[in-house]
Scaffold this motif. Structure first.
Motif, PDB file in Angstrom:
ATOM      1  N   CYS A 128      -8.329   4.334 -13.337  1.00 19.21           N
ATOM      2  CA  CYS A 128      -8.545   3.034 -12.708  1.00 19.21           C
ATOM      3  C   CYS A 128     -10.004   2.662 -12.609  1.00 19.21           C
ATOM      4  CB  CYS A 128      -7.911   3.015 -11.320  1.00 19.21           C
ATOM      5  SG  CYS A 128      -6.151   3.227 -11.430  1.00 19.21           S
ATOM      6  N   THR A 129     -10.888   3.588 -12.964  1.00 21.04           N
ATOM      7  CA  THR A 129     -12.301   3.238 -12.952  1.00 21.04           C
ATOM      8  C   THR A 129     -12.689   2.608 -14.275  1.00 21.04           C
ATOM      9  OG1 THR A 129     -13.081   5.303 -13.919  1.00 21.04           O
ATOM     10  CG2 THR A 129     -12.738   5.269 -11.554  1.00 21.04           C
TER      11      THR A 129
ATOM     12  N   LEU B  64       1.441   7.147  -6.447  1.00 21.30           N
ATOM     13  CA  LEU B  64       0.303   8.001  -6.789  1.00 21.30           C
ATOM     14  C   LEU B  64       0.632   9.451  -6.424  1.00 21.30           C
ATOM     15  CD1 LEU B  64      -2.537   7.703  -7.909  1.00 21.30           C
ATOM     16  CD2 LEU B  64      -3.371   7.305  -5.596  1.00 21.30           C
ATOM     17  N   ARG B  65       1.187   9.634  -5.259  1.00 20.51           N
ATOM     18  CA  ARG B  65       1.539  10.978  -4.808  1.00 20.51           C
ATOM     19  C   ARG B  65       2.533  11.630  -5.755  1.00 20.51           C
ATOM     20  NH1 ARG B  65       2.365  15.332  -4.018  1.00 20.51           N
ATOM     21  NH2 ARG B  65       2.408  16.587  -2.120  1.00 20.51           N
TER      22      ARG B  65
ATOM     23  N   GLU C 286      -5.192   9.604 -12.681  1.00 22.68           N
ATOM     24  CA  GLU C 286      -4.872   8.192 -12.471  1.00 22.68           C
ATOM     25  C   GLU C 286      -6.015   7.476 -11.747  1.00 22.68           C
ATOM     26  OE1 GLU C 286      -2.913   6.070 -13.494  1.00 22.68           O
ATOM     27  OE2 GLU C 286      -2.965   4.441 -12.020  1.00 22.68           O
ATOM     28  N   LEU C 287      -6.566   8.129 -10.721  1.00 20.16           N
ATOM     29  CA  LEU C 287      -7.696   7.512 -10.016  1.00 20.16           C
ATOM     30  C   LEU C 287      -8.832   7.252 -11.002  1.00 20.16           C
ATOM     31  CD1 LEU C 287      -7.821   9.559  -6.686  1.00 20.16           C
ATOM     32  CD2 LEU C 287      -7.221   7.156  -6.947  1.00 20.16           C
TER      33      LEU C 287
ATOM     34  N   GLN D 217       2.139   1.964  -3.441  1.00 21.69           N
ATOM     35  CA  GLN D 217       1.070   2.501  -4.278  1.00 21.69           C
ATOM     36  C   GLN D 217       0.808   3.964  -3.971  1.00 21.69           C
ATOM     37  OE1 GLN D 217      -2.610   0.297  -4.554  1.00 21.69           O
ATOM     38  NE2 GLN D 217      -1.728  -0.340  -6.491  1.00 21.69           N
ATOM     39  N   LEU D 218       0.691   4.261  -2.688  1.00 18.09           N
ATOM     40  CA  LEU D 218       0.376   5.633  -2.294  1.00 18.09           C
ATOM     41  C   LEU D 218       1.483   6.587  -2.721  1.00 18.09           C
ATOM     42  CD1 LEU D 218      -1.162   5.103   1.259  1.00 18.09           C
ATOM     43  CD2 LEU D 218      -2.349   5.867  -0.779  1.00 18.09           C
ATOM     44  N   ARG D 219       2.744   6.167  -2.528  1.00 21.75           N
ATOM     45  CA  ARG D 219       3.857   7.060  -2.869  1.00 21.75           C
ATOM     46  C   ARG D 219       3.940   7.284  -4.379  1.00 21.75           C
ATOM     47  NH1 ARG D 219       6.184   7.418   2.161  1.00 21.75           N
ATOM     48  NH2 ARG D 219       6.711   5.395   3.052  1.00 21.75           N
TER      49      ARG D 219
ATOM     50  N   VAL E  32      -0.123   2.620 -11.425  1.00 22.41           N
ATOM     51  CA  VAL E  32       0.401   2.500 -10.059  1.00 22.41           C
ATOM     52  C   VAL E  32      -0.028   1.159  -9.503  1.00 22.41           C
ATOM     53  CG1 VAL E  32       0.311   3.439  -7.737  1.00 22.41           C
ATOM     54  CG2 VAL E  32       0.360   4.973  -9.702  1.00 22.41           C
TER      55      VAL E  32
ATOM     56  N   ARG F 172     -16.197   1.304  -9.354  1.00 27.90           N
ATOM     57  CA  ARG F 172     -14.782   0.932  -9.469  1.00 27.90           C
ATOM     58  C   ARG F 172     -13.906   1.971  -8.780  1.00 27.90           C
ATOM     59  NH1 ARG F 172     -15.214  -1.416 -14.923  1.00 27.90           N
ATOM     60  NH2 ARG F 172     -15.494  -3.649 -14.531  1.00 27.90           N
TER      61      ARG F 172
ATOM     62  N   LEU G 299      -3.526  12.532   0.412  1.00 31.33           N
ATOM     63  CA  LEU G 299      -2.565  11.453   0.179  1.00 31.33           C
ATOM     64  C   LEU G 299      -1.413  11.525   1.168  1.00 31.33           C
ATOM     65  CD1 LEU G 299      -2.099  10.778  -3.618  1.00 31.33           C
ATOM     66  CD2 LEU G 299      -3.104   9.333  -1.867  1.00 31.33           C
TER      67      LEU G 299
ATOM     68  N   ILE H 162      -2.995  12.932 -10.173  1.00 30.16           N
ATOM     69  CA  ILE H 162      -3.517  11.926  -9.247  1.00 30.16           C
ATOM     70  C   ILE H 162      -4.964  11.591  -9.592  1.00 30.16           C
ATOM     71  CG2 ILE H 162      -4.097  11.465  -6.849  1.00 30.16           C
ATOM     72  CD1 ILE H 162      -1.795  13.296  -6.034  1.00 30.16           C
ATOM     73  N   LEU H 163      -5.759  12.651  -9.774  1.00 27.58           N
ATOM     74  CA  LEU H 163      -7.165  12.416 -10.122  1.00 27.58           C
ATOM     75  C   LEU H 163      -7.266  11.713 -11.469  1.00 27.58           C
ATOM     76  CD1 LEU H 163      -8.802  15.687  -8.835  1.00 27.58           C
ATOM     77  CD2 LEU H 163      -9.228  13.354  -8.042  1.00 27.58           C
TER      78      LEU H 163
ATOM     79  N   LEU I  10       0.835  -1.201   0.000  1.00 27.61           N
ATOM     80  CA  LEU I  10       0.000   0.000   0.000  1.00 27.61           C
ATOM     81  C   LEU I  10       0.869   1.251   0.000  1.00 27.61           C
ATOM     82  CD1 LEU I  10      -2.752   1.298   0.224  1.00 27.61           C
ATOM     83  CD2 LEU I  10      -2.672   0.937   2.686  1.00 27.61           C
ATOM     84  N   GLN I  11       1.938   1.238   0.806  1.00 28.87           N
ATOM     85  CA  GLN I  11       2.863   2.379   0.841  1.00 28.87           C
ATOM     86  C   GLN I  11       3.416   2.679  -0.548  1.00 28.87           C
ATOM     87  OE1 GLN I  11       5.645   1.075   3.801  1.00 28.87           O
ATOM     88  NE2 GLN I  11       5.274   2.884   5.078  1.00 28.87           N
TER      89      GLN I  11
ATOM     90  N   ILE J  78      -0.372   8.589   3.655  1.00 32.66           N
ATOM     91  CA  ILE J  78       0.967   7.994   3.642  1.00 32.66           C
ATOM     92  C   ILE J  78       1.559   8.015   5.051  1.00 32.66           C
ATOM     93  CG2 ILE J  78       3.348   8.387   2.860  1.00 32.66           C
ATOM     94  CD1 ILE J  78       2.081   9.291   0.138  1.00 32.66           C
TER      95      ILE J  78
ATOM     96  N   PRO K 221      -4.246  -0.307 -13.369  1.00 33.35           N
ATOM     97  CA  PRO K 221      -3.601   0.919 -12.892  1.00 33.35           C
ATOM     98  C   PRO K 221      -2.126   0.958 -13.276  1.00 33.35           C
ATOM     99  CG  PRO K 221      -4.310  -0.488 -11.054  1.00 33.35           C
ATOM    100  CD  PRO K 221      -4.782  -1.119 -12.310  1.00 33.35           C
TER     101      PRO K 221
END
Lengths: 138, 138
Positions: free
Chosen positions: A130-131, A108-109, A126-127, A104-106, A138, B48, B84, A123-124, A101-102, B88, A136
């Motif tokens: 993923c829909t 994405l950030r 990419e989010l 992924q979050l980093r 990331v 999603r 984010l 970021i948005l 998870l770390q 993190i 993804p």
DNA sequence: TGAAAAGCCTGAAGTGGCTTCAGGGTCAAG
DNA sequence: CTTGACCCTGAAGCCACTTCAGGCTTTTCA
């Protein structure tokens, strides 16, 4: 010793103590004439036991098991070992998950280092990506 | 598309989908004459989106924020970045906690390597010791 | 003495993120 | 026409507490 003093001396909230009583994790205390709970050193010990187990991420159900084992120690080694082994495995698994998870979050950030430049935030984007049913980045 | 198909195509349980609707995370779907929910591709995307955010350990409240940001992207970079960064930091803190917990659990487990030898299990002895007001060895 | 403040009581409901249950209605196939 | 798959609602359950409402007891201080 009244409930307030028990709470202060263990760092456990009064409401939590009453909750443990309702859950039969703490034996019923004596009562004063005015119906106030009166605790003995035995209760202090038991409450500390519960909190130490909770600090080791045991569920109340597991704490119940350990209390049983503690009160009838003969032959309880296997139970206690099994419980700990399971708990260790759970925590290992959770740590692995969190490491992923770390990452992924980093990542994405990293897609948006600057404050808003008017264009759509990476970021948005990419989010949103993923829909759709693609994988993804990331 | 009925709720069952939406569930199958996203891997989200039917009850969870209805729960998200109640929580206003998914827009109200159309209904058939027989009162069955009818979903559009828009709903699939939104669902999603929610699940991807959840897989990143976001709370539903945070997901709500991100949906807002997504629907009005201008100027939302700062919000999203802050969210984010906070997430993190939270995950980092949790990983550190769990590492300490792992150490504790493994040390405790080390106190009883053999199955029951008749004497009191070292683990229970240590758990008991911690109910007195001394510091744990482990 | 009397009233305020501090402490305690109970039972119920709220938290998050669902899941489960009870008791139905709808619709297509055989 | 009935079986079975699918869907509906509202309520309750899960965990480990926390919060709230409303009231009783005891201490303290003027």
């Amino acid at each position: 010793m009244q409930i307030g003093e028990l709470a202060r001396s263990t760092g456990v909230k009064i409401e939590t103590i009453r909750y443990y009583e309702r859950e039969h994790l703490l034996p019923l205390p004596q009562r004063t004439e005015g119906n106030y709970r009166l605790y003995s050193p035995r209760h202090v010990e038991q409450l500390r036991f519960i909190r130490y187990c909770r600090s080791l991420d045991m569920s109340l159900e597991e704490v119940r098991l350990l209390i049983e084992a503690r009160d009838a120690p003969a032959g309880s080694c296997l139970t206690v070992n099994a419980l700990l082994d399971e708990k260790i495995a759970e925590v290992d698994a959770r740590v692995n998950e969190l490491h992923k998870l770390q990452d992924q979050l980093r990542q994405l950030r990293g897609l948006c280092r600057q404050p808003d430049q008017g264009e759509i935030c990476g970021i948005l984007a990419e989010l949103n990506r993923c829909t759709e049913s693609r994988k993804p980045v990331v």
